[in-house]
Design a protein around this motif. Structure first.
Motif, PDB file in Angstrom:
ATOM      1  N   GLU A  91      30.023  41.318  30.366  1.00  0.00           N
ATOM      2  CA  GLU A  91      30.688  40.456  31.351  1.00  0.00           C
ATOM      3  C   GLU A  91      31.927  39.789  30.755  1.00  0.00           C
ATOM      4  O   GLU A  91      32.938  39.604  31.430  1.00  0.00           O
ATOM      5  CB  GLU A  91      29.720  39.371  31.845  1.00  0.00           C
ATOM      6  N   GLN A  92      31.826  39.417  29.483  1.00  0.00           N
ATOM      7  CA  GLN A  92      32.908  38.670  28.832  1.00  0.00           C
ATOM      8  C   GLN A  92      33.829  39.553  28.006  1.00  0.00           C
ATOM      9  O   GLN A  92      34.999  39.217  27.811  1.00  0.00           O
ATOM     10  CB  GLN A  92      32.298  37.593  27.913  1.00  0.00           C
ATOM     11  N   PHE A  93      33.313  40.673  27.535  1.00  0.00           N
ATOM     12  CA  PHE A  93      34.065  41.481  26.584  1.00  0.00           C
ATOM     13  C   PHE A  93      34.087  42.937  27.038  1.00  0.00           C
ATOM     14  O   PHE A  93      33.193  43.725  26.713  1.00  0.00           O
ATOM     15  CB  PHE A  93      33.463  41.349  25.184  1.00  0.00           C
ATOM     16  N   PRO A  94      35.130  43.311  27.791  1.00  0.00           N
ATOM     17  CA  PRO A  94      35.193  44.659  28.357  1.00  0.00           C
ATOM     18  C   PRO A  94      35.240  45.756  27.299  1.00  0.00           C
ATOM     19  O   PRO A  94      34.934  46.913  27.605  1.00  0.00           O
ATOM     20  CB  PRO A  94      36.474  44.636  29.196  1.00  0.00           C
ATOM     21  N   GLU A  95      35.587  45.419  26.061  1.00  0.00           N
ATOM     22  CA  GLU A  95      35.623  46.460  25.022  1.00  0.00           C
ATOM     23  C   GLU A  95      34.244  47.037  24.731  1.00  0.00           C
ATOM     24  O   GLU A  95      34.125  48.082  24.092  1.00  0.00           O
ATOM     25  CB  GLU A  95      36.244  45.919  23.722  1.00  0.00           C
ATOM     26  N   PHE A  96      33.186  46.358  25.224  1.00  0.00           N
ATOM     27  CA  PHE A  96      31.823  46.864  25.008  1.00  0.00           C
ATOM     28  C   PHE A  96      31.263  47.593  26.234  1.00  0.00           C
ATOM     29  O   PHE A  96      30.100  48.001  26.226  1.00  0.00           O
ATOM     30  CB  PHE A  96      30.890  45.716  24.619  1.00  0.00           C
ATOM     31  N   LYS A  97      32.076  47.749  27.270  1.00  0.00           N
ATOM     32  CA  LYS A  97      31.571  48.350  28.511  1.00  0.00           C
ATOM     33  C   LYS A  97      31.082  49.779  28.312  1.00  0.00           C
ATOM     34  O   LYS A  97      30.192  50.248  29.018  1.00  0.00           O
ATOM     35  CB  LYS A  97      32.637  48.310  29.608  1.00  0.00           C
ATOM     36  N   ARG A  98      31.650  50.487  27.349  1.00  0.00           N
ATOM     37  CA  ARG A  98      31.215  51.865  27.112  1.00  0.00           C
ATOM     38  C   ARG A  98      30.290  51.989  25.906  1.00  0.00           C
ATOM     39  O   ARG A  98      29.877  53.088  25.547  1.00  0.00           O
ATOM     40  CB  ARG A  98      32.444  52.769  26.939  1.00  0.00           C
ATOM     41  N   SER A  99      29.970  50.842  25.300  1.00  0.00           N
ATOM     42  CA  SER A  99      29.087  50.861  24.134  1.00  0.00           C
ATOM     43  C   SER A  99      27.622  50.838  24.527  1.00  0.00           C
ATOM     44  O   SER A  99      26.762  51.256  23.745  1.00  0.00           O
ATOM     45  CB  SER A  99      29.377  49.659  23.230  1.00  0.00           C
ATOM     46  N   VAL A 100      27.340  50.304  25.707  1.00  0.00           N
ATOM     47  CA  VAL A 100      25.967  50.222  26.198  1.00  0.00           C
ATOM     48  C   VAL A 100      25.939  50.617  27.666  1.00  0.00           C
ATOM     49  O   VAL A 100      26.970  50.651  28.344  1.00  0.00           O
ATOM     50  CB  VAL A 100      25.381  48.794  26.048  1.00  0.00           C
ATOM     51  N   VAL A 101      24.745  50.911  28.138  1.00  0.00           N
ATOM     52  CA  VAL A 101      24.520  51.108  29.562  1.00  0.00           C
ATOM     53  C   VAL A 101      23.406  50.146  29.972  1.00  0.00           C
ATOM     54  O   VAL A 101      22.386  50.026  29.291  1.00  0.00           O
ATOM     55  CB  VAL A 101      24.147  52.578  29.887  1.00  0.00           C
ATOM     56  N   LEU A 102      23.651  49.398  31.041  1.00  0.00           N
ATOM     57  CA  LEU A 102      22.664  48.429  31.506  1.00  0.00           C
ATOM     58  C   LEU A 102      21.696  49.107  32.459  1.00  0.00           C
ATOM     59  O   LEU A 102      22.106  49.661  33.488  1.00  0.00           O
ATOM     60  CB  LEU A 102      23.349  47.252  32.206  1.00  0.00           C
ATOM     61  N   HIS A 159      31.990  42.548  13.622  1.00  0.00           N
ATOM     62  CA  HIS A 159      32.939  41.448  13.754  1.00  0.00           C
ATOM     63  C   HIS A 159      33.854  41.738  14.950  1.00  0.00           C
ATOM     64  O   HIS A 159      34.426  42.823  15.035  1.00  0.00           O
ATOM     65  CB  HIS A 159      33.785  41.298  12.495  1.00  0.00           C
ATOM     66  N   LEU A 160      33.977  40.796  15.854  1.00  0.00           N
ATOM     67  CA  LEU A 160      34.811  40.987  17.035  1.00  0.00           C
ATOM     68  C   LEU A 160      36.267  41.072  16.629  1.00  0.00           C
ATOM     69  O   LEU A 160      36.783  40.187  15.929  1.00  0.00           O
ATOM     70  CB  LEU A 160      34.600  39.832  18.021  1.00  0.00           C
ATOM     71  N   LYS A 161      36.931  42.127  17.057  1.00  0.00           N
ATOM     72  CA  LYS A 161      38.357  42.342  16.767  1.00  0.00           C
ATOM     73  C   LYS A 161      38.651  42.213  15.262  1.00  0.00           C
ATOM     74  O   LYS A 161      39.698  41.721  14.852  1.00  0.00           O
ATOM     75  CB  LYS A 161      39.227  41.359  17.558  1.00  0.00           C
ATOM     76  N   LYS A 162      37.669  42.617  14.447  1.00  0.00           N
ATOM     77  CA  LYS A 162      37.781  42.584  12.979  1.00  0.00           C
ATOM     78  C   LYS A 162      38.003  41.172  12.437  1.00  0.00           C
ATOM     79  O   LYS A 162      38.481  40.986  11.317  1.00  0.00           O
ATOM     80  CB  LYS A 162      38.896  43.517  12.509  1.00  0.00           C
ATOM     81  N   ASN A 163      37.617  40.177  13.228  1.00  0.00           N
ATOM     82  CA  ASN A 163      37.721  38.784  12.800  1.00  0.00           C
ATOM     83  C   ASN A 163      36.431  38.405  12.076  1.00  0.00           C
ATOM     84  O   ASN A 163      35.361  38.382  12.690  1.00  0.00           O
ATOM     85  CB  ASN A 163      37.944  37.887  14.023  1.00  0.00           C
ATOM     86  N   LYS A 164      36.507  38.110  10.791  1.00  0.00           N
ATOM     87  CA  LYS A 164      35.305  37.835  10.005  1.00  0.00           C
ATOM     88  C   LYS A 164      34.579  36.582  10.452  1.00  0.00           C
ATOM     89  O   LYS A 164      33.416  36.366  10.093  1.00  0.00           O
ATOM     90  CB  LYS A 164      35.658  37.710   8.519  1.00  0.00           C
ATOM     91  N   ASP A 165      35.238  35.743  11.255  1.00  0.00           N
ATOM     92  CA  ASP A 165      34.636  34.487  11.694  1.00  0.00           C
ATOM     93  C   ASP A 165      33.943  34.598  13.050  1.00  0.00           C
ATOM     94  O   ASP A 165      33.388  33.615  13.544  1.00  0.00           O
ATOM     95  CB  ASP A 165      35.693  33.384  11.752  1.00  0.00           C
ATOM     96  N   ILE A 166      33.998  35.780  13.672  1.00  0.00           N
ATOM     97  CA  ILE A 166      33.321  35.984  14.968  1.00  0.00           C
ATOM     98  C   ILE A 166      32.441  37.216  14.845  1.00  0.00           C
ATOM     99  O   ILE A 166      32.926  38.338  14.680  1.00  0.00           O
ATOM    100  CB  ILE A 166      34.332  36.167  16.117  1.00  0.00           C
ATOM    101  N   VAL A 167      31.122  37.018  14.909  1.00  0.00           N
ATOM    102  CA  VAL A 167      30.176  38.118  14.736  1.00  0.00           C
ATOM    103  C   VAL A 167      29.394  38.324  16.026  1.00  0.00           C
ATOM    104  O   VAL A 167      29.272  37.431  16.864  1.00  0.00           O
ATOM    105  CB  VAL A 167      29.218  37.859  13.551  1.00  0.00           C
ATOM    106  N   TYR A 168      28.869  39.529  16.190  1.00  0.00           N
ATOM    107  CA  TYR A 168      28.122  39.846  17.398  1.00  0.00           C
ATOM    108  C   TYR A 168      26.989  40.820  17.075  1.00  0.00           C
ATOM    109  O   TYR A 168      26.966  41.468  16.024  1.00  0.00           O
ATOM    110  CB  TYR A 168      29.037  40.463  18.470  1.00  0.00           C
ATOM    111  N   GLY A 169      26.060  40.922  18.007  1.00  0.00           N
ATOM    112  CA  GLY A 169      24.996  41.916  17.929  1.00  0.00           C
ATOM    113  C   GLY A 169      24.463  42.182  19.317  1.00  0.00           C
ATOM    114  O   GLY A 169      24.280  41.261  20.117  1.00  0.00           O
ATOM    115  N   LEU A 170      24.232  43.452  19.631  1.00  0.00           N
ATOM    116  CA  LEU A 170      23.682  43.835  20.931  1.00  0.00           C
ATOM    117  C   LEU A 170      23.172  45.268  20.860  1.00  0.00           C
ATOM    118  O   LEU A 170      23.256  45.922  19.821  1.00  0.00           O
ATOM    119  CB  LEU A 170      24.708  43.696  22.054  1.00  0.00           C
ATOM    120  N   GLY A 171      22.622  45.744  21.984  1.00  0.00           N
ATOM    121  CA  GLY A 171      22.179  47.137  22.070  1.00  0.00           C
ATOM    122  C   GLY A 171      20.751  47.378  21.639  1.00  0.00           C
ATOM    123  O   GLY A 171      20.420  48.458  21.153  1.00  0.00           O
TER     124      GLY A 171
END
Length: 470
Positions: free
Chosen positions: A248-259, A368-380
């Motif tokens: 919803e917030q980060f369209p760059e992940f729209k093709r990384s997962v399927v809901l 790391h979101l957009k290769k920013n070491k200060d913003i991390v994520y996990g999903l899938g």
């Protein structure tokens, strides 16, 4: 259970909130600064917050959630705490033999660690560590575990044991099962009570939690700024623990997962009937379908049954389907009556739907979101997250603290490992594969041979299964 769709709460979450001491949610109303802001108050976010405070008690940690903590996937799954052991063959291809074996061991360790954590912190999550049965429910499914068990044996990490057919049917409470394997490294849990318990522990450790505080925007430049409806958060580090809601917030992940939905139903209390059927403990039962059936009893004598792989969301939109009773009640009823003919006609007390963020590989990924070491994520997590989010919390907290350890080097910190096609190809293809799987498995249930085309199409979803094909 609330019937008004506008006020709908999934069964587990409604039950958990019903026993919780009434208190107004803490809503962020003023700008704040923090060392770490975690966006998402489900299992992943809360385990990360707890790990950070246990390692560095002086660290200022904030968690925000757009609703109440645990009201998303963490509070509406089936409550089956399973491991990655049956996915070992896929993991070996993805991460190599050594890392795959360590991840299997970590996923089994998670079961025991979560149990110990609940005992230590007095979390009444109805956790019952009575293991799991992985079964075949038609002749086509028989033998599907042999390849992965052989590989686990070679690494000396096999917790599974073959059970005789009669014992499987007795303990599983159903004559549908023709084959079964048992592992003690599994449990059942009231998922929303676990999530709410983690929230209370996090707060006792000093984590500041703001509910009904959605992230409206994020500025990834320094200073990292998260905008909420009433205030801004200025954070040195950010953890994005949104899982299925990430897209919803980060369209760059729209093709990384399927809901895709997993749909569940639960009965009214019928303890005497369950006792007569042989369902005497908290053992979970999972069949060998690609989009599995899973079921287990509850401490108050209810029977919960779920079915994965139903609603595929177009463009990965979180629609109203996920916040109302299941639209797949006829499918759940047919499965229920097939497994439990002695309970045919037993009404459901509630049905609901959960959103599962399935990755291309069937495994979660971190980065790391957009290769920013200060913003991390996990999903899938792909429908395997109740225990695995414990690992996710270890990984994300290690990434925040910039540690080089077993968690950051486990193979999952890789970003997405593959992408789904763009829309409308993705959704159209998903429907073709889903329907082929349904036809294939219906034919197998009837003892018939599926068509060649259905068998070929079904292979596209192999990663979605709970176990690798042997």
């Amino acid at each position: 259970m609330l019937k008004d769709k506008d006020n709908f709460q999934p069964y587990w979450f409604a039950q958990a909130m019903g026993v919780e001491v009434s208190a107004q949610p803490n809503v962020l109303q003023n700008d704040i600064q923090t060392d770490v802001c975690i966006v998402g108050g489900g299992y992943t976010g809360l385990w990360t917050a707890i790990n950070l405070k246990l390692q560095q008690p002086d660290l200022d940690v904030v968690v925000i959630d757009k609703g109440l903590c645990g009201s998303g996937a963490s509070g509406r799954n089936g409550g089956c705490m399973l491991t990655w052991s049956t996915k070992y063959l896929s993991m070996r291809k993805l991460y190599g033999e050594e890392k795959a074996a360590k991840l299997v061991a970590a996923s089994e360790q998670a079961i025991y660690e979560i149990e110990a954590f609940c005992k230590e912190h007095n979390i009444d999550a109805q956790l019952r560590r009575h293991g799991t049965l992985y079964t075949a429910t038609n002749s086509a499914q028989e033998g599907s575990m042999e390849g992965v068990l052989q590989a686990l044996n070679q690494q000396d990490i096999n917790s599974w044991q073959v059970w005789e057919k009669d014992k499987v049917q007795l303990d599983a409470g159903s004559c549908v099962h023709s084959e079964g394997y048992y592992s003690p490294a599994a449990a059942s849990v009231q998922p929303a009570m676990l999530a709410r318990g983690l929230k209370r522990v996090a707060e006792r450790l000093g984590v500041k939690i703001f509910e009904n505080t959605p992230m409206e925007d994020i500025n990834t430049e320094i200073p990292i700024t998260i905008t909420t409806p009433q205030a801004d958060i200025f954070a040195k580090k950010v953890v994005l623990a949104l899982n299925a809601w990430m897209v919803e917030q980060f369209p760059e992940f729209k093709r990384s997962v399927v809901l895709v939905s997993s749909d569940m139903a639960i009965t009214k209390p019928v303890p005497e009937k369950l006792e007569a059927m042989g369902l005497k403990d908290g053992k979970t039962v999972v069949d060998s379908r690609t989009f599995v059936h899973y079921y287990r009893s509850t401490p108050d004598g209810r029977l919960m049954l779920g079915k994965g792989g139903n609603h595929f969301s177009f463009a990965n939109r979180i629609s109203k389907v996920f916040d109302q009773p299941s639209r797949y009640q006829p499918l759940l009823r047919r499965a229920f009556d097939r497994f439990f003919p002695s309970l045919s006609g037993q009404s459901f007390a509630a049905t609901w739907t959960g959103a599962s963020d399935r990755s291309v590989t069937g495994m979660p990924f971190f980065g790391h979101l957009k290769k920013n070491k200060d913003i991390v994520y996990g999903l899938g997590y792909s429908g395997n997250g109740v225990a695995q989010t414990w690992i996710g919390g270890k990984i994300l907290s290690s990434m925040v603290l910039e540690q080089q350890n077993e968690w950051t080097e486990c193979g999952l910190v890789s970003g997405p490992k593959g992408y789904f096609p763009p829309e409308p190809i993705r959704w159209t293809g998903a429907m073709m594969v889903r329907n082929a799987i349904r036809r294939k498995e219906a034919a197998e249930d009837a003892g018939l041979k599926p068509t060649w085309l259905d068998k070929q199409l079904s292979k596209f979803a192999d990663a979605a299964g709970k176990a690798d094909k042997g």
